[in-house]
Write an enzyme that holds these catalytic residues in place. Structure first.
Site, short mmCIF file in Angstrom:
data_model
loop_
_atom_site.label_atom_id
_atom_site.label_comp_id
_atom_site.label_asym_id
_atom_site.label_seq_id
_atom_site.Cartn_x
_atom_site.Cartn_y
_atom_site.Cartn_z
N ILE A 59 -42.18 -24.67 52.70
CA ILE A 59 -42.01 -24.20 54.08
C ILE A 59 -40.98 -23.08 53.93
CG2 ILE A 59 -40.36 -26.11 54.50
CD1 ILE A 59 -41.02 -25.99 57.46
N SER A 60 -41.30 -21.88 54.42
CA SER A 60 -40.46 -20.70 54.17
C SER A 60 -39.05 -20.86 54.76
CB SER A 60 -41.09 -19.46 54.78
OG SER A 60 -42.43 -19.34 54.41
N GLN A 61 -38.16 -20.03 54.24
CA GLN A 61 -36.78 -20.00 54.73
C GLN A 61 -36.78 -19.49 56.19
OE1 GLN A 61 -34.49 -16.78 53.16
NE2 GLN A 61 -32.55 -17.77 53.58
#
Ligand code: SAH
Length: 213
Positions: A59-61
């Site tokens: 899950i992206s930053q």
């Protein structure tokens, strides 16, 4: 664990890092990231870092997502295409911003991740999202053209099929580079020309298929 307090802290951090778009910040305060993070890492949900979601994906930053969503200049009623559903968190943020009149088609190549994110999105009651299992580097031709397109995995070039499926004056955002580092590109399609702005360097998992770095 007080998720609300942690979430507000994260939003303060995003503002300090230069995110200004009120709609984007509001979406971050309304969509619960902890809902999309695996149980083992739930305490880390509101840290400004990428987290593993299984199948070698992340899950992206939050900061990275915020930069991309701001660059997309999202508005109510937009028809959006996302390549790389992953956890579904980014999809939920977009869904919130584009509202009931908007529509998001999000593509995922790992069927298990697509199924999980579909469930989460429906549990949150977001009805303007369709999760499609396919190779998203080729877009989703069936519903073209899109006013906005976002690619959430690294590609070696902006995938031409996606540019084709973008409306005139539409905006596409994608991380382009090699396996280790990518530059975020904001591409505006103006007739036959592409206006390209560079938004800095980031690190993403690779986009599988013809444009894999
Ligand atoms: N937007 C996601 C983060 C995505 S990570 C989130 O909010 O959690 C990138 C995702 O792209 C991974 O889930 C990976 O499986 C998916 N992916 C990689 N190549 C793809 C392709 N060709 N088509 C569709 N999805 C792809």
């Amino acid at each position: 664990m007080d998720f609300e307090e942690a979430r507000e802290k994260l939003i303060t951090e995003l503002k300090l890092e230069g995110i200004k778009d009120e709609k984007v910040l509001e979406a971050f305060s309304k969509i619960p990231r902890h809902f999309f993070v695996p149980k083992e890492m739930i305490k880390e949900s509101y840290l400004n870092i990428a987290l593993p979601i299984g199948y070698g994906q992340t899950i992206s930053q939050p900061y990275t997502i915020a930069v991309m969503l701001e660059a997309l200049e999202l508005k109510k009623g937009d028809k959006v295409l996302e390549a790389g559903t992953g956890s579904g968190y980014n999809a939920a943020l977009i869904s919130y911003i584009i509202g009931k009149k908007g529509k998001l088609f999000t593509t995922e190549i790992v069927p298990e991740l697509a199924e999980k994110s579909r469930k989460k999105i429906s549990e949150l009651g977001l009805k303007n999202v369709k999760v499609v299992v396919c190779d998203g580097s080729l877009g989703y031709n069936k519903e073209k053209p899109y006013s906005k397109i976002i690619v959430t995995a690294a590609c070696k070039e902006v995938p031409p099929p996606l540019v084709k499926q973008l409306k005139n004056n539409g905006i596409l955002v994608a991380p382009v580079g090699n396996l280790y580092e990518q530059e975020m590109l904001k591409v505006k399609k103006i007739g036959k020309k592409l206006d390209i702005k560079k938004l800095g360097f980031f690190v993403f998992v690779p986009l599988k298929g013809a444009y894999e770095p």
